[in-house]
Design an enzyme around this catalytic site. Sequence first.
Site, PDB file in Angstrom:
ATOM      1  CB  SER A 135      -0.948   0.013   1.201  1.00 25.57           C
ATOM      2  OG  SER A 135      -2.068  -0.758   0.899  1.00 25.57           O
ATOM      3  CE  LYS A 137      -4.381   0.800  -1.094  1.00 22.24           C
ATOM      4  NZ  LYS A 137      -4.067  -0.394  -0.382  1.00 22.24           N
ATOM      5  CE1 TYR A 172      -4.688  -1.371  -4.532  1.00 23.18           C
ATOM      6  CE2 TYR A 172      -5.167  -3.723  -4.516  1.00 23.18           C
ATOM      7  CZ  TYR A 172      -4.882  -2.560  -3.848  1.00 23.18           C
ATOM      8  OH  TYR A 172      -4.773  -2.573  -2.472  1.00 23.18           O
ATOM      9  CE1 TYR A 212      -3.333  -0.590   5.550  1.00 20.85           C
ATOM     10  CE2 TYR A 212      -1.714  -1.210   7.194  1.00 20.85           C
ATOM     11  CZ  TYR A 212      -2.119  -1.157   5.877  1.00 20.85           C
ATOM     12  OH  TYR A 212      -1.327  -1.659   4.897  1.00 20.85           O
ATOM     13  CB  VAL A 225      -0.184  -5.941   4.285  1.00 27.59           C
ATOM     14  CG1 VAL A 225      -1.433  -5.316   4.867  1.00 27.59           C
ATOM     15  CG2 VAL A 225      -0.321  -6.196   2.790  1.00 27.59           C
TER      16      VAL A 225
HETATM   17  N1  GLU Z   1      -2.330  -5.528  -1.855  1.00 22.26           N
HETATM   18  C1  GLU Z   1      -2.918  -5.395  -0.548  1.00 22.26           C
HETATM   19  C2  GLU Z   1      -4.421  -5.520  -0.633  1.00 22.26           C
HETATM   20  O1  GLU Z   1      -4.968  -5.172  -1.632  1.00 22.26           O
HETATM   21  C3  GLU Z   1      -2.502  -4.079  -0.014  1.00 22.26           C
HETATM   22  C4  GLU Z   1      -2.922  -3.914   1.381  1.00 22.26           C
HETATM   23  C5  GLU Z   1      -2.068  -2.971   2.133  1.00 22.26           C
HETATM   24  O2  GLU Z   1      -0.849  -2.994   2.018  1.00 22.26           O
HETATM   25  O3  GLU Z   1      -2.660  -2.178   2.874  1.00 22.26           O
HETATM   26  O4  GLU Z   1      -5.053  -5.952   0.278  1.00 22.26           O
END
Ligand code: GLU
Length: 328
Positions: free
Chosen positions: A88, A91, A213, A264, A282
């Site tokens: 993430s 993002k 994604y 989070y 994660v």
């Molecule tokens: N690829 C993970 C998902 O889509 C990313 C989650 C994360 O790192 O927050 O759940």
Amino acid sequence: MLRIPLVLELIVNAFAVPGLQISSSVVYQDILEKVHAEIAPVIGKGSLPGYIPALAEVDPASFGIALVSVTGEVAGVGEWLRPFSVQSLSKVFAFSLVLASDGAAIWHRVGHEPSVHRFDSVIDLELDRGIPRNPLVNAGALVTVDRLLSLTGDAQGELLEFLREECGNPYLEVDEVVAKSELDGAHRNAALAHLMAEFGNLHNPVAEVLAHYSRQCAIAMSCRDVALAARFLARRGVLADGTRLLPAGDTKRLNATMLVAGMYDRAGEVAYRVGLPAKSGVGGGIVAVVPNRCTLCVWSPGLDEHGNSVAGVAALDAFTTLTGWSVF
Ligand code: GLU
């Protein structure tokens, strides 16, 4: 209690004077070594994410941290040059590219509020009629990818090019094993994407958005690479080559969104302990921004129950305690 030698304390205090420009990568290195020593007991604590099987194959006792100053000094400790799965963290970068192109308009498709549920929860999305709470949860990142696809035709390729350029590493790649592992189990992300499509907030085919994604999450970067690539966030939007990606105001708003939503459903707790805009993944990485000073990336794969790296949060906590460099 974190104890540092008086000499280092004096230097750090000098750094903390607003406007005073003292730079030395030796000092940065020393700070990171102190941080590493302080948090050593928690390295290896936490668990690995079971829902992406390829991520569960990493040694939970790994640890690395890198710091890049706004003027380009680089320091690192531990496995700071070893690539890990950014997940993430991607993002932030993908959203920055969309923000650079769309400006304020993109905030009509994605909000900037914290989320109280898990990063892949469908609850908020249903209640908010297909508008994700923020770009840093999965639903928001899917909208980002969707928009980047519309803008460029190759969202993941565009992001990878940007990252290679910013960190000066032409060898950055997608880890294909992680990407496949991720896509094979992407049921929740598919649910989020379909729900947004139903509300009219996804314009490209769901399968295409999910594929881009998953691949962007599976990009492998080192702490050094991430800290370098994020430097524009500490430089009011200015890139490594001196050109501007984002206006200073948009950079401020994105940093603020990271502070309230990047960690989070524990963003409040991390703001309380660390006091910096940050984004967690994660894969065990966290990227953090000290505006006008530096960026940090810490990686350690053991996660707490909210998905944040246990040693990573501890390291950032120790860093801001030691240096006084939080935004508060
Ligand atoms: N690829 C993970 C998902 O889509 C990313 C989650 C994360 O790192 O927050 O759940």
